[in-house]
Design an enzyme around this catalytic site. Sequence first.
Site: not given
Ligand code: BES
Ligand code: MN
Length: 479
Positions: A258, A333
Amino acid sequence: MTTILRSINKHTTSNHLIVLAYKNQMAAFASLLTETEQKIVQKAIDRDIKQLILPQLDRFIVIEIIDAADNRPALEEQTRCTAAKTIAIIRKHHLEEAVLLDYTNDNLSASYAEGIVLANYQFLKYFKNKDTLKSSFHTLHLLEELISAKDIALLNIVFEGVCAARDLVNEPLSFLTAVQLSEEIKKLGQVANFSVKVLDKAAIEAHKMGGLLAVNKGSNDPPTFSILEWKPAQAVNTKPIVLVGKGVVYDTGGLSLKPTANSMDFMKCDMAGAAGLIGAMYAVAKAELPVHLICLVPSTDNRPGVNAYVPGDVVTMYSGSTVEVLNTDAEGRMLLADGLHYAKQYDPELVIDMATLTGSAARALGSQGAVFMGTASDQTKKALLQAGVETHERLVEFPLWKEYAEQLKSDVADLKNLGGPAAGAITAGKFLEHFTAYNWLHIDMAGAAYLHHEDAYRTKGGTGYGVQLIYNFLLNYTK
Ligand code: BES
Ligand code: MN
Ligand code: ZN
């Protein structure tokens, strides 16, 4: 929890008082005031002032004027928000306790008490001078004629659950590793009397929980899989209800890292789904609700270590299905899938998973609620929505139309862990659906889990979202 609710028979002239009333109700509490005070208060009310603090000889009287509302949930939410304003003024005057007098005739004590307790929540563990930072206010007394001692005890239990969830979310990875999360669960289990079994890394390997192990590969710390159970003798259900919470104690995104500044800073919140369910479990068990309940928490951090799982990897999941990993940041997931598969052995009545799963869900609703989807009956979905309205932990349903599953087709495995650029919350839900074979609800609370700014009684940081939602859903289920 910083604030306790206590039952009281009557108040004395030395108790600080909080008066809740509608605009036209001054006559009801005029006897508490001198004639001069009555004039001052009436003038203020006429000028639409909503909050007054009156210093009397031996005490303060705080007057809070409540506006009429269109419906009961709106009235209750307004009352919680009013209480958050009371907390601000109470702290300013360093009051330690007060008695609530509710003149509205609308039984607003419980909502007001909720606002007080949750607005007065603090997470001070890491401050050197925590004693000076600590809120002065510690006890709200509620008159027995307005709310029974038994109901007050139940409120304390539920708010303890919310504060426990907030604490867990606010704890950084430097303390709250997966192993530590399991330790915290055990402590809560001892207080609330639910049982806790923790699978360690060896047991997780023996079970071949491939999704959880894949995410854990980049970490220095071992994963855990916690199994919480509350099984009262007089349960209304013969088959258990199973909760599955995402317990990612920190999400760097893994190798699909990230960006640091905007999205990683608060990723200690990525176990908020688990925290909300653990808090609900705590409240259900401590309140001795007659429902057989199990909660599963797969937990690890997600890091780009030297041995981290990589985009392109094919992982054999606990269910035996294979997953092509195309983004290591879609880790939630992976471990939820193993949790959902584990739930099958219980032949469950219903499975509810809760997770900070996608940025897509957070973008859809912001912090005002969560999205949910699932295969449970319309009646069950209605009951969840209803609990959301009652607790102001609101929900919106997203569809699980079969067309979305197309996006998860892989060239090399049974499915891939990444959908297209659109409908991310739904494709994540579709992925999870693959691992279910029972009545199922999935709650994506990514936006509601954590606040960057205080919002009335929802303090900055972990919100404890989900504790009251799930508790009330189960409470209604037992009725
Ligand atoms: N933990 C994150 C999602 C999240 C985003 C939680 C903002 C709290 C606040 C999750 O693991 C994630 O990174 N999701 C990705 C999925 C994508 C790579 C398909 C996302 O939503 O960007
Ligand atoms: Mn994630
Ligand atoms: Zn995550």
